[in-house]
Design a protein around this motif. Structure first.
Motif, PDB file in Angstrom:
ATOM      1  N   THR A  31       0.935  -1.018  -0.526  1.00 55.84           N
ATOM      2  CA  THR A  31       0.103   0.124   0.009  1.00 55.84           C
ATOM      3  C   THR A  31       1.172   1.325  -0.455  1.00 55.84           C
ATOM      4  O   THR A  31       2.185   1.282  -0.248  1.00 55.84           O
ATOM      5  CB  THR A  31      -0.799  -0.245   1.479  1.00 55.84           C
ATOM      6  N   TRP A  35      -2.613   6.327  -1.392  1.00 58.03           N
ATOM      7  CA  TRP A  35      -3.151   5.167  -1.873  1.00 58.03           C
ATOM      8  C   TRP A  35      -4.320   5.606  -0.526  1.00 58.03           C
ATOM      9  O   TRP A  35      -5.477   5.631  -0.269  1.00 58.03           O
ATOM     10  CB  TRP A  35      -3.312   3.782  -2.000  1.00 58.03           C
ATOM     11  N   ARG A  39      -8.191   7.849  -1.118  1.00 58.90           N
ATOM     12  CA  ARG A  39      -9.229   7.187  -0.233  1.00 58.90           C
ATOM     13  C   ARG A  39     -10.038   7.205   0.568  1.00 58.90           C
ATOM     14  O   ARG A  39     -11.280   6.515   1.158  1.00 58.90           O
ATOM     15  CB  ARG A  39      -9.341   5.981  -0.416  1.00 58.90           C
ATOM     16  N   CYS A 116     -19.790   0.411  15.197  1.00 57.08           N
ATOM     17  CA  CYS A 116     -18.974   1.915  15.123  1.00 57.08           C
ATOM     18  C   CYS A 116     -20.440   2.412  15.547  1.00 57.08           C
ATOM     19  O   CYS A 116     -20.125   3.828  16.395  1.00 57.08           O
ATOM     20  CB  CYS A 116     -19.024   1.625  14.157  1.00 57.08           C
ATOM     21  N   ARG A 155      -4.627  -5.719   3.360  1.00 54.02           N
ATOM     22  CA  ARG A 155      -4.195  -4.436   2.885  1.00 54.02           C
ATOM     23  C   ARG A 155      -5.908  -3.450   2.942  1.00 54.02           C
ATOM     24  O   ARG A 155      -5.649  -2.084   2.974  1.00 54.02           O
ATOM     25  CB  ARG A 155      -3.461  -4.517   1.656  1.00 54.02           C
ATOM     26  N   THR A 156      -6.983  -4.250   2.699  1.00 54.17           N
ATOM     27  CA  THR A 156      -7.843  -3.268   2.519  1.00 54.17           C
ATOM     28  C   THR A 156      -9.109  -3.274   3.243  1.00 54.17           C
ATOM     29  O   THR A 156      -9.953  -2.940   4.036  1.00 54.17           O
ATOM     30  CB  THR A 156      -8.679  -4.738   1.914  1.00 54.17           C
ATOM     31  N   LEU A 194     -19.836  -6.412   7.222  1.00 51.71           N
ATOM     32  CA  LEU A 194     -18.526  -5.993   8.291  1.00 51.71           C
ATOM     33  C   LEU A 194     -18.767  -7.573   9.244  1.00 51.71           C
ATOM     34  O   LEU A 194     -20.392  -7.400   9.678  1.00 51.71           O
ATOM     35  CB  LEU A 194     -18.757  -4.531   8.384  1.00 51.71           C
ATOM     36  N   MET A 219     -15.229  -7.297   5.358  1.00 53.68           N
ATOM     37  CA  MET A 219     -15.062  -6.415   4.817  1.00 53.68           C
ATOM     38  C   MET A 219     -15.936  -5.887   3.091  1.00 53.68           C
ATOM     39  O   MET A 219     -14.874  -6.240   2.843  1.00 53.68           O
ATOM     40  CB  MET A 219     -14.511  -4.726   5.622  1.00 53.68           C
ATOM     41  N   GLY A 221     -16.153  -3.248   1.276  1.00 52.56           N
ATOM     42  CA  GLY A 221     -16.065  -2.012   1.719  1.00 52.56           C
ATOM     43  C   GLY A 221     -16.613  -0.923   0.533  1.00 52.56           C
ATOM     44  O   GLY A 221     -17.528   0.512   0.804  1.00 52.56           O
ATOM     45  N   ARG A 222     -17.301  -1.553  -1.398  1.00 53.91           N
ATOM     46  CA  ARG A 222     -17.520  -0.340  -1.726  1.00 53.91           C
ATOM     47  C   ARG A 222     -19.214  -0.583  -1.372  1.00 53.91           C
ATOM     48  O   ARG A 222     -19.787   0.890  -1.469  1.00 53.91           O
ATOM     49  CB  ARG A 222     -17.464  -1.384  -3.041  1.00 53.91           C
ATOM     50  N   HIS A 256     -19.542   9.697  12.903  1.00 52.35           N
ATOM     51  CA  HIS A 256     -18.682   8.698  12.404  1.00 52.35           C
ATOM     52  C   HIS A 256     -17.419   9.051  12.029  1.00 52.35           C
ATOM     53  O   HIS A 256     -17.782   9.223  10.359  1.00 52.35           O
ATOM     54  CB  HIS A 256     -19.292   6.850  12.602  1.00 52.35           C
ATOM     55  N   ALA A 258     -14.763   7.526   9.588  1.00 52.92           N
ATOM     56  CA  ALA A 258     -14.582   6.058   8.998  1.00 52.92           C
ATOM     57  C   ALA A 258     -14.057   6.344   7.777  1.00 52.92           C
ATOM     58  O   ALA A 258     -12.761   6.249   7.512  1.00 52.92           O
ATOM     59  CB  ALA A 258     -16.213   4.974   8.121  1.00 52.92           C
ATOM     60  N   ASN A 259     -14.161   7.757   7.581  1.00 54.92           N
ATOM     61  CA  ASN A 259     -14.191   7.923   5.749  1.00 54.92           C
ATOM     62  C   ASN A 259     -13.904   9.410   5.643  1.00 54.92           C
ATOM     63  O   ASN A 259     -14.859  10.018   5.693  1.00 54.92           O
ATOM     64  CB  ASN A 259     -14.928   7.107   5.223  1.00 54.92           C
ATOM     65  N   ASN A 286     -10.037   4.938  11.908  1.00 53.57           N
ATOM     66  CA  ASN A 286     -11.551   4.671  12.558  1.00 53.57           C
ATOM     67  C   ASN A 286     -11.428   3.837  14.360  1.00 53.57           C
ATOM     68  O   ASN A 286     -11.099   2.837  13.600  1.00 53.57           O
ATOM     69  CB  ASN A 286     -12.380   3.609  11.923  1.00 53.57           C
ATOM     70  N   PHE A 316     -22.971   5.022  11.667  1.00 52.27           N
ATOM     71  CA  PHE A 316     -23.179   3.648  11.101  1.00 52.27           C
ATOM     72  C   PHE A 316     -22.446   3.094  11.614  1.00 52.27           C
ATOM     73  O   PHE A 316     -20.890   2.960  11.946  1.00 52.27           O
ATOM     74  CB  PHE A 316     -22.921   3.791   9.440  1.00 52.27           C
TER      75      PHE A 316
HETATM   76  N1  ACO Z   1      -3.516  -0.532  -0.852  1.00 52.35           N
HETATM   77  C1  ACO Z   1      -3.473   0.102  -2.158  1.00 52.35           C
HETATM   78  N2  ACO Z   1      -4.172  -0.821  -2.938  1.00 52.35           N
HETATM   79  C2  ACO Z   1      -5.597  -1.427  -1.908  1.00 52.35           C
HETATM   80  C3  ACO Z   1      -5.582  -0.999  -1.005  1.00 52.35           C
HETATM   81  C4  ACO Z   1      -4.659  -0.188  -0.508  1.00 52.35           C
HETATM   82  N3  ACO Z   1      -4.861  -0.255   1.447  1.00 52.35           N
HETATM   83  N4  ACO Z   1      -7.008  -1.587  -0.367  1.00 52.35           N
HETATM   84  C5  ACO Z   1      -7.667  -2.096  -1.823  1.00 52.35           C
HETATM   85  N5  ACO Z   1      -6.999  -2.330  -2.710  1.00 52.35           N
HETATM   86  C6  ACO Z   1      -6.953  -1.870  -3.947  1.00 52.35           C
HETATM   87  C7  ACO Z   1      -7.846  -3.268  -4.048  1.00 52.35           C
HETATM   88  O1  ACO Z   1      -7.223  -4.432  -4.123  1.00 52.35           O
HETATM   89  C8  ACO Z   1      -8.671  -2.506  -5.456  1.00 52.35           C
HETATM   90  O2  ACO Z   1      -7.533  -3.338  -6.098  1.00 52.35           O
HETATM   91  P1  ACO Z   1      -7.332  -4.081  -8.114  1.00 52.35           P
HETATM   92  O3  ACO Z   1      -8.708  -2.531  -8.750  1.00 52.35           O
HETATM   93  O4  ACO Z   1      -6.484  -4.408  -8.779  1.00 52.35           O
HETATM   94  O5  ACO Z   1      -8.545  -5.198  -7.567  1.00 52.35           O
HETATM   95  C9  ACO Z   1      -7.997  -1.399  -5.989  1.00 52.35           C
HETATM   96  O6  ACO Z   1      -7.220  -0.675  -4.699  1.00 52.35           O
HETATM   97  C10 ACO Z   1      -9.398  -0.896  -5.679  1.00 52.35           C
HETATM   98  O7  ACO Z   1     -10.465  -1.363  -4.112  1.00 52.35           O
HETATM   99  P2  ACO Z   1     -11.811  -0.342  -4.273  1.00 52.35           P
HETATM  100  O8  ACO Z   1     -12.311  -1.450  -2.436  1.00 52.35           O
HETATM  101  O9  ACO Z   1     -13.083  -0.522  -5.146  1.00 52.35           O
HETATM  102  O10 ACO Z   1     -11.631   0.973  -3.535  1.00 52.35           O
HETATM  103  P3  ACO Z   1     -11.911   1.631  -3.513  1.00 52.35           P
HETATM  104  O11 ACO Z   1     -12.287   3.276  -4.155  1.00 52.35           O
HETATM  105  O12 ACO Z   1     -14.334   1.191  -3.130  1.00 52.35           O
HETATM  106  O13 ACO Z   1     -11.743   2.280  -1.444  1.00 52.35           O
HETATM  107  C11 ACO Z   1     -12.297   1.516   0.434  1.00 52.35           C
HETATM  108  C12 ACO Z   1     -11.623   1.243  -0.587  1.00 52.35           C
HETATM  109  C13 ACO Z   1     -11.563   3.093   1.123  1.00 52.35           C
HETATM  110  C14 ACO Z   1     -12.631   0.909   1.474  1.00 52.35           C
HETATM  111  C15 ACO Z   1     -13.262   2.003   0.672  1.00 52.35           C
HETATM  112  O14 ACO Z   1     -14.280   1.364   0.035  1.00 52.35           O
HETATM  113  C16 ACO Z   1     -14.082   2.890   1.586  1.00 52.35           C
HETATM  114  O15 ACO Z   1     -14.043   3.411   2.097  1.00 52.35           O
HETATM  115  N6  ACO Z   1     -15.490   1.473   1.834  1.00 52.35           N
HETATM  116  C17 ACO Z   1     -15.976   2.531   3.137  1.00 52.35           C
HETATM  117  C18 ACO Z   1     -15.766   1.227   4.040  1.00 52.35           C
HETATM  118  C19 ACO Z   1     -16.125   1.974   6.173  1.00 52.35           C
HETATM  119  O16 ACO Z   1     -16.058   3.003   6.208  1.00 52.35           O
HETATM  120  N7  ACO Z   1     -15.518   0.400   6.852  1.00 52.35           N
HETATM  121  C20 ACO Z   1     -15.977   1.533   7.738  1.00 52.35           C
HETATM  122  C21 ACO Z   1     -17.277   1.610   8.204  1.00 52.35           C
HETATM  123  S1  ACO Z   1     -17.918   0.449   9.219  1.00 52.35           S
HETATM  124  C22 ACO Z   1     -17.093   0.497  10.430  1.00 52.35           C
HETATM  125  O17 ACO Z   1     -16.999   1.353  10.646  1.00 52.35           O
HETATM  126  C23 ACO Z   1     -17.029  -0.783  11.239  1.00 52.35           C
END
Ligand code: ACO
Length: 329
Positions: A31, A35, A39, A116, A155-156, A194, A219, A221-222, A256, A258-259, A286, A316
């Motif tokens: 990562t 990135w 994000r 959360c 990493r996700t 999640l 999770m 994420g999307r 909250h 998160a993002n 988060n 949320f």
């Molecule tokens: N570093 C580099 N690349 C990464 C990482 C990372 N840390 N994580 C994922 N990628 C890659 C993926 O593998 C994917 O690669 P690919 O296209 O080759 O398959 C690419 O990046 C895009 O991945 P997406 O998951 O589609 O990325 P997205 O733009 O949706 O962002 C994120 C991901 C940040 C997790 C976003 O979806 C998000 O914020 N979702 C909400 C998640 C959240 O808030 N969760 C917690 C809430 S609930 C609670 O609070 C308990």
């Protein structure tokens, strides 16, 4: 006679010493700071020491909240800890906190898990218990050691979370301050978005390694992103409408943490300027149930919450759960 007004009398927070930056994480997984920051808005997070438990962080935040409220542990008769990372499956983390603080024995102590959204759920619960007249002063705490449920090779997810605690003291209203309202929601059709799949009674393989992958959070994420924005908007709009308020009358929103992109989208939907939202997720990531009370404490200390102001809290989390609260200062 109506129920007594209940107010937030004090706030406190605690963050572990160890800072882990995005660059540090890029040494462990594939990562980059670019990135993660673009994000999510996160730059760094705090990670608790190996022997530092959720209850220790909770107690540290609670001590600050007691001092800020001008009450002592002896005045407390209700302790609720919102957490999804308790010290142990049983007994409740709140009992450890009670003992650490020297809170009297005639005190109700229990944990609450709404992921959360946990702090808003705990606030609603404590408010109802105090408004009943049967309890006087509550410690309402959100505390998490998220580092224990993360897969540090994934990493996700591992880049998104951090450890910490926040606390408030709730008690009889003094002056204008009071809790105006709360709203809680859940949508159990989305438990899969999640979750921590193992460690509970529904473990597909009971022989699984207790520190193995089933104990790690997974999770989608999307999907969460899309649902989270809609849920937070609904929770905010409905509580405002219920109290005859419009978003423009809110001095500060504590969402909250998160993002940053979720918060920015929510701000657009509510037609509020971004600077109306208090954000500290760039420093903590988060922290789940700890995120709102940790942000609330920092917002108060930064002068973002003033006497007479109305603050909107909105969250949320896994469940999916969501909720909101309106607080007058
Ligand atoms: N570093 C580099 N690349 C990464 C990482 C990372 N840390 N994580 C994922 N990628 C890659 C993926 O593998 C994917 O690669 P690919 O296209 O080759 O398959 C690419 O990046 C895009 O991945 P997406 O998951 O589609 O990325 P997205 O733009 O949706 O962002 C994120 C991901 C940040 C997790 C976003 O979806 C998000 O914020 N979702 C909400 C998640 C959240 O808030 N969760 C917690 C809430 S609930 C609670 O609070 C308990």
């Amino acid at each position: 006679m109506g129920s007594p007004d209940i107010a937030i009398l004090g706030t406190g927070s605690y963050a572990p010493e160890k800072i882990v930056t995005n660059d540090d994480l890029s040494q462990r997984v594939d990562t980059s700071d670019e990135w993660i920051f673009s994000r999510t808005g996160i730059r760094e997070r705090r990670i608790a020491g190996e022997n530092e438990t959720t209850s220790m962080m909770a107690a540290a935040a609670a001590r600050h909240a007691l001092a800020s409220a001008g009450v002592t542990a002896a005045d407390i008769d209700l302790v609720i800890v919102a957490t999804m990372t308790p010290d142990l499956p049983m007994p409740a983390t709140a009992c450890f906190v009670q003992h650490l603080l020297g809170v009297p024995l005639n005190t109700a102590c229990f944990d609450l898990n709404a992921a959360c959204s946990g702090f808003i759920y705990a606030l609603d619960t404590a408010w109802a218990m105090l408004a009943s007249g049967r309890y006087k002063h509550a410690l309402v705490i959100g505390a998490e050691k998220m580092s224990t449920v993360l897969n540090w090779k994934d990493r996700t997810t591992c880049v998104l979370f951090g450890d910490g605690a926040g606390a408030i003291v709730l008690g009889p209203a003094r002056g204008t301050a009071k809790i105006l309202g709360t709203r809680l929601y859940a949508d159990g059709a989305h438990t899969d978005l999640l979750c921590v799949p193992g460690g509970g009674s529904n473990v597909p393989d009971p022989s699984a390694d207790p520190s193995g992958p089933q104990r790690h959070m997974t999770m989608k994420g999307r999907e969460i992103f899309k649902v989270a924005v809609r849920e937070m908007e609904d929770a905010a709009r409905e509580i405002l409408a219920q109290h005859g308020l419009v978003a423009a009358q809110i001095a500060c929103v504590i969402p909250h943490q998160a993002n940053q992109r979720i918060i920015d989208t929510l701000a657009q939907y509510l037609k509020l300027p971004a600077d109306r939202f208090f954000v500290n997720l760039h420093r903590y990531g988060n922290t789940s149930a700890a995120s709102i009370p940790l942000a609330l404490d920092e917002a108060r200390r930064a002068g973002r919450v003033k006497a007479g102001d109305t603050t909107l809290l909105v969250a949320f989390g896994a469940g999916l759960t969501y909720g909101s609260a309106l607080v007058r200062w």
